[in-house]
Scaffold this motif. Structure first.
Motif, PDB file in Angstrom:
ATOM      1  N   ARG A 114       9.888 -72.663  61.521  1.00 40.03           N
ATOM      2  CA  ARG A 114      10.289 -71.478  62.301  1.00 40.03           C
ATOM      3  C   ARG A 114      11.795 -71.253  62.236  1.00 40.03           C
ATOM      4  O   ARG A 114      12.275 -70.162  62.496  1.00 40.03           O
ATOM      5  CB  ARG A 114       9.851 -71.623  63.762  1.00 40.03           C
ATOM      6  N   HIS A 115      12.532 -72.287  61.912  1.00 41.63           N
ATOM      7  CA  HIS A 115      13.993 -72.200  61.827  1.00 41.63           C
ATOM      8  C   HIS A 115      14.492 -72.251  60.386  1.00 41.63           C
ATOM      9  O   HIS A 115      15.647 -72.620  60.139  1.00 41.63           O
ATOM     10  CB  HIS A 115      14.630 -73.327  62.648  1.00 41.63           C
ATOM     11  N   GLY A 116      13.637 -71.903  59.435  1.00 41.70           N
ATOM     12  CA  GLY A 116      14.053 -71.862  58.034  1.00 41.70           C
ATOM     13  C   GLY A 116      14.176 -73.216  57.382  1.00 41.70           C
ATOM     14  O   GLY A 116      14.984 -73.393  56.465  1.00 41.70           O
ATOM     15  N   GLY A 117      13.402 -74.180  57.828  1.00 36.82           N
ATOM     16  CA  GLY A 117      13.464 -75.529  57.276  1.00 36.82           C
ATOM     17  C   GLY A 117      13.272 -75.574  55.774  1.00 36.82           C
ATOM     18  O   GLY A 117      12.562 -74.759  55.198  1.00 36.82           O
ATOM     19  N   VAL A 118      13.915 -76.540  55.147  1.00 35.36           N
ATOM     20  CA  VAL A 118      13.879 -76.722  53.701  1.00 35.36           C
ATOM     21  C   VAL A 118      13.031 -77.954  53.388  1.00 35.36           C
ATOM     22  O   VAL A 118      13.254 -79.028  53.963  1.00 35.36           O
ATOM     23  CB  VAL A 118      15.309 -76.916  53.149  1.00 35.36           C
ATOM     24  N   THR A 119      12.051 -77.792  52.496  1.00 37.42           N
ATOM     25  CA  THR A 119      11.187 -78.911  52.102  1.00 37.42           C
ATOM     26  C   THR A 119      11.994 -79.949  51.340  1.00 37.42           C
ATOM     27  O   THR A 119      12.815 -79.614  50.480  1.00 37.42           O
ATOM     28  CB  THR A 119      10.025 -78.393  51.232  1.00 37.42           C
ATOM     29  N   SER A 134      18.223 -73.099  68.722  1.00 39.62           N
ATOM     30  CA  SER A 134      17.727 -72.722  70.040  1.00 39.62           C
ATOM     31  C   SER A 134      17.433 -73.947  70.897  1.00 39.62           C
ATOM     32  O   SER A 134      17.185 -75.030  70.399  1.00 39.62           O
ATOM     33  CB  SER A 134      16.470 -71.868  69.903  1.00 39.62           C
ATOM     34  N   SER A 135      17.482 -73.745  72.212  1.00 40.73           N
ATOM     35  CA  SER A 135      17.125 -74.824  73.128  1.00 40.73           C
ATOM     36  C   SER A 135      15.672 -75.186  72.879  1.00 40.73           C
ATOM     37  O   SER A 135      14.892 -74.339  72.494  1.00 40.73           O
ATOM     38  CB  SER A 135      17.289 -74.365  74.572  1.00 40.73           C
ATOM     39  N   PRO A 136      15.280 -76.392  73.058  1.00 41.40           N
ATOM     40  CA  PRO A 136      16.012 -77.544  73.543  1.00 41.40           C
ATOM     41  C   PRO A 136      16.688 -78.355  72.436  1.00 41.40           C
ATOM     42  O   PRO A 136      17.028 -79.511  72.624  1.00 41.40           O
ATOM     43  CB  PRO A 136      14.916 -78.364  74.203  1.00 41.40           C
ATOM     44  N   PHE A 137      16.903 -77.761  71.279  1.00 44.36           N
ATOM     45  CA  PHE A 137      17.427 -78.481  70.114  1.00 44.36           C
ATOM     46  C   PHE A 137      18.930 -78.331  69.916  1.00 44.36           C
ATOM     47  O   PHE A 137      19.497 -78.933  69.017  1.00 44.36           O
ATOM     48  CB  PHE A 137      16.717 -77.992  68.841  1.00 44.36           C
ATOM     49  N   ALA A 138      19.589 -77.529  70.737  1.00 37.71           N
ATOM     50  CA  ALA A 138      20.984 -77.166  70.505  1.00 37.71           C
ATOM     51  C   ALA A 138      21.936 -78.359  70.535  1.00 37.71           C
ATOM     52  O   ALA A 138      22.974 -78.323  69.882  1.00 37.71           O
ATOM     53  CB  ALA A 138      21.424 -76.110  71.509  1.00 37.71           C
TER      54      ALA A 138
END
Length: 195
Positions: A114-119, A134-138
């Motif tokens: 969802r946050h554009g992760g790279v494999t 985004s929270s809660p990961f900030a």
């Protein structure tokens, strides 16, 4: 014929001088990023201290704290909030079935995508690297997770960083830190990653 006002002439001369390129100033290319290398000492047993400092820009003393066991543990350094570095590991075995590792990875995979992760490259197993704002990961937005084999057991390692030094490629650095962490994991726990 109309005569130019002295103030106008002075302004034009000043403007021309300001816009004239100076030939004695040469542009210099940006310095190449220093690569991550695997060298002792290690933070949390898996991350080279020098590489962590290079990637994060952290300069303060590193006092690490570890909680858990060889099979299911967490380590962070230094012991501040937010934690500049955190490493989490899980190992398939008694009390930790392979399905639990799959569940944890699937959960992280959904969030990272969802946050554009790279494999991750195939040689690092199944996983992704991402920058989550985004929270809660900030507090620790730079994250990488990988599930890989070490001998005949599944392992899961997650690395969290609170920040990346200016000019560094956070995703590329996370991938390289994971590469070193897996190699070190094999050395520490006497197993062969990728097998």
């Amino acid at each position: 014929m109309r005569r130019a006002h002295p103030a106008t002439l002075a302004a034009l001369v000043w403007l021309a001088a300001a816009c004239t390129p100076k030939t004695d100033i040469a542009s210099t290319p940006a310095p190449a990023q220093e690569p991550i290398t695997d060298s002792a000492p290690y933070v949390c047993g898996l991350i080279p201290e020098q590489a962590f400092r290079l990637v994060s820009g952290v300069t303060e003393p590193l006092t690490e704290k570890t909680d858990g066991s060889r099979r299911d543990g967490d380590c962070w350094a230094p012991d501040t909030t937010p934690r500049p570095l955190e490493v989490r590991w899980m190992q398939e075995g008694e009390g930790m079935p392979r399905e639990q590792l799959d569940f944890v990875l699937d959960d992280r995979r959904q969030v990272y995508r969802r946050h554009g992760g790279v494999t991750l490259p195939a040689d690092l197993g199944d996983g992704l690297a991402a920058y989550l704002t985004s929270s809660p990961f900030a507090d620790q937005p730079y994250r990488v997770v990988a599930k890989f084999q070490c001998d005949d057991k599944e392992q899961l390692i997650t690395i969290y960083l609170a920040r990346v030094a200016e000019g560094r490629d956070g995703i590329k650095d996370l991938v390289e830190l994971m590469r070193v962490a897996q190699k070190r994991y094999g050395e520490v726990y006497r197993c062969a990653p990728g097998s």
